[in-house]
Structures are given as C-alpha cells and as structure tokens.
Design a protein around this motif. Sequence first.
Motif, mmCIF file in Angstrom:
data_model
loop_
_atom_site.group_PDB
_atom_site.id
_atom_site.type_symbol
_atom_site.label_atom_id
_atom_site.label_comp_id
_atom_site.label_asym_id
_atom_site.label_seq_id
_atom_site.Cartn_x
_atom_site.Cartn_y
_atom_site.Cartn_z
ATOM 1 N N GLY A 150 -5.083 -33.436 58.834
ATOM 2 C CA GLY A 150 -5.448 -34.601 58.035
ATOM 3 C C GLY A 150 -4.345 -35.620 57.862
ATOM 4 O O GLY A 150 -4.604 -36.720 57.375
ATOM 5 N N THR A 151 -3.110 -35.282 58.257
ATOM 6 C CA THR A 151 -1.985 -36.198 58.036
ATOM 7 C C THR A 151 -1.687 -37.074 59.235
ATOM 8 O O THR A 151 -1.106 -38.147 59.094
ATOM 9 N N ARG A 152 -2.057 -36.637 60.425
ATOM 10 C CA ARG A 152 -1.802 -37.376 61.657
ATOM 11 C C ARG A 152 -3.029 -37.270 62.556
ATOM 12 O O ARG A 152 -3.878 -36.401 62.349
ATOM 13 N N ALA A 153 -3.113 -38.144 63.535
ATOM 14 C CA ALA A 153 -4.201 -38.081 64.510
ATOM 15 C C ALA A 153 -3.620 -38.003 65.908
ATOM 16 O O ALA A 153 -2.620 -38.666 66.221
ATOM 17 N N GLY A 154 -4.235 -37.181 66.730
ATOM 18 C CA GLY A 154 -3.902 -37.081 68.148
ATOM 19 C C GLY A 154 -5.178 -36.738 68.878
ATOM 20 O O GLY A 154 -5.822 -35.710 68.598
ATOM 21 N N TYR A 155 -5.591 -37.573 69.763
ATOM 22 C CA TYR A 155 -6.903 -37.475 70.406
ATOM 23 C C TYR A 155 -7.173 -36.077 70.953
ATOM 24 O O TYR A 155 -6.443 -35.573 71.806
ATOM 25 N N HIS A 156 -8.227 -35.442 70.449
ATOM 26 C CA HIS A 156 -8.646 -34.109 70.896
ATOM 27 C C HIS A 156 -9.606 -34.295 72.079
ATOM 28 O O HIS A 156 -10.813 -34.077 71.969
ATOM 29 N N ALA A 157 -9.053 -34.685 73.221
ATOM 30 C CA ALA A 157 -9.854 -35.169 74.345
ATOM 31 C C ALA A 157 -10.908 -34.172 74.817
ATOM 32 O O ALA A 157 -12.062 -34.532 75.044
ATOM 33 N N ILE A 158 -10.517 -32.921 74.974
ATOM 34 C CA ILE A 158 -11.456 -31.893 75.413
ATOM 35 C C ILE A 158 -11.760 -30.916 74.280
ATOM 36 O O ILE A 158 -12.888 -30.445 74.128
ATOM 37 N N THR A 159 -10.756 -30.612 73.466
ATOM 38 C CA THR A 159 -10.940 -29.575 72.449
ATOM 39 C C THR A 159 -11.961 -29.945 71.387
ATOM 40 O O THR A 159 -12.621 -29.061 70.826
ATOM 41 N N GLN A 160 -12.131 -31.221 71.103
ATOM 42 C CA GLN A 160 -13.038 -31.591 70.020
ATOM 43 C C GLN A 160 -14.442 -31.041 70.241
ATOM 44 O O GLN A 160 -15.112 -30.590 69.307
ATOM 45 N N GLY A 161 -14.899 -31.067 71.476
ATOM 46 C CA GLY A 161 -16.247 -30.590 71.760
ATOM 47 C C GLY A 161 -16.424 -29.108 71.496
ATOM 48 O O GLY A 161 -17.473 -28.668 70.999
ATOM 49 N N TYR A 162 -15.416 -28.323 71.815
ATOM 50 C CA TYR A 162 -15.484 -26.888 71.542
ATOM 51 C C TYR A 162 -15.405 -26.612 70.049
ATOM 52 O O TYR A 162 -16.089 -25.720 69.529
#
Length: 362
Positions: A150-162
């Motif tokens: 919740g403190t930073r963002a880094g694109y979860h390009a593939i992991t977000q879907g899982y």
Amino acid sequence: MVEIHGECTGRFEVVREALAAILADDLGASVAVHLDGEPVADIWGGYADEARTVPWERDTITNVWSTTKTMTALCALILADRGDLDLAAPVAKYWPEFAAAGKQDVLVRHLLSHTAGLPGWDEPMTAEDLYDWEKATSRLAAQAPRWEPGTRAGYHAITQGYLVGEVVRRVTGRTLGTFFAEEVAGPLGADFHIGLPAEHDHRVAQIVPPPPNGEERANPPLNPAEANTLPWRRAEIPAANGHGNARSVGEVQSVLACGGTARGVRLLSPEGCERVFEEQFRGTDEVLGAPMRYGMGYGLDTGGFPGPRTCFWGGWGGSLVVNDLDARMTVAFMMNRMAGDTLGDTRAITIVTAAYEALSAG
C-alpha cells in the motif's frame, strides 16, 4: 488505401478515417466505440498474419496482453458489488496460505492497484511455469512482499492476474476464466476468452513482436511470440492472455461506462461502478518508471483524456480500452503488430482522439 470494413454511425466516420490512416502502414486492427452501451463504430481492416495472406475479418480475435486486466478487475468489482468480496479485507481472509512471509496485511485492493509488493516472482520462472496455476499461485503465496503493501506501486504485469484470479477462485469455486465466461462474457454475448478453446484457433490473428531491444521483461523473461503458441492460448493468465477484438472488449467494458448495465444486461450497480475511482495510488510506478494513478483495477485519468471521470488500461505493444463514465463512452483498439514500448504508442491515442472529436461534434 487500406479498405476498412464495418460500420460507423454519422459523425463517428472520423474514427474510420483514423483507422484507415493507421493501417496505411500497419498490419491489422479492429476498433470499436460504444455510446450508451450501443456500438457507434465497429470497424476492422488489414491482415491477421505477418505475411499479409489472411485478411482481418469481422470475427478475428487476437491476444490483447494486459487489456485482459480490465476483464479481471471487472470480475472483482462484480463480486464486491454482490457482497461476496470485500476489497478492503486481507487477501488471507479468502486465501489463508497467502498470509505467509509477512503478507497478513496485504488487502484485496492492494492486488488491484499494483501496490501489494509482488510485481514478480522471487524464484526463477519459465514461460511454461505460467501454465501451471498451482505453481504460479503457491509461489506468490509463499514469498515476502518487496515493500510495505500500500505504500508504493510497481506494475504487477503478470502476477496480478494470478493474485486476483486466485482470490476469485477461492470466493466462487471457479477459475477466473470460467467465472468471466459464465458471469460476464456469456450474458453479454461477448467474444472474449481468458483461456481460449481450440475451436477458435482458426481465427486468431498472429502477434507480431516488436524488434528486440535487448531488455529482459521481468521474471519469467517473456518472448512476445509465446502468445502464438497453443499452451499460451489454452492457459488462464488473467493479466495477459485474454483473446478478443475491439468489439468484444467494448461490449464488456461499456457495462462499466454505463453505470453497470449495457444492452439490457446488468452486471453492476451504479455504486459498484463508482468504486473504480477510489484512488489507491498516485505517483511514480517503480516498475514502469512513469507517473500513474491507480483506482480499483484500472488506471485513472491524469489529465490526458477530455473526460475527468475516465478509467483505462492497455496491453503490451499497443492495445487500449478507455471508459468515460460521464460521456457513457467506451473506446477500444486491438491490433496484432506490437509497438516496442511497454506503455503502447500513438495508434490507440489517435483512435481515442477521433472518438472524442466525433462526440464533441454531436
């Protein structure tokens, strides 16, 4: 001049002109604009293969990369609207194993906004590992977050879907692809698939990768040509392997643009749609290296679109869908020749600009 097929109503002919200009020196693409949930532009042209032997047809579909994330996010928003999923709850409430390695405070909304601290796998992964749902999800459940969630963002390009997909599976007992097919695409009659059945292979446009730039893309290193393989098509990779065209993307996403109902099908309440604008992060994404605003599963407008209540996302190489909830308009651009930039290129923006030009001319 490349012939553009399909229909544009009245003032939206300018969108046809924009696609014709793009395809004058491109390969193949489709464009759809939905207004009040109804198509005002549904057009396509060019070729489905690099050799230019197979025309892009009305029912041609292609891998749309991360535009798939908008479908996955919509599934989560639907479950939240039904009261089946609490976006502010710990992920471990639904997926107990996920609490390992200090992730007990990761919330569902962190998964949707790329702030969970799991932008990639710590253990080496291969493309083949992406086809093993249990391996991909269990490894994510076991590893520690790379930053305080919740403190930073880094694109979860593939992991977000899982991550989101496993939460959906735990809540519903169905895989993300199955839930999407039964609860979203099916009721809407939309030709979009997360996990593509073999009977559709004959109409898939080949992905044409951009020239290599010498960079490895995350873990696993992913050659975009992998999208043309059968194992990729058959798998469910809910952040990256959705197959559809601009029409089907627009048919689904126009539900969000229209307060939860499109063409007589209600999937969300108006209040459920508004949740997309709950800002979760504003700042520089540490993976993309670009300023981003993230809502619930979508990028939010930072001043680049004429409509302030706009949400969007696009796919590696150039696809894009934009929802404007004030204008009740959805614009979608899907293509098969990838541009070299992770964040896309000017083609889709040209289409979006033309759609807004038509809208303002009304």
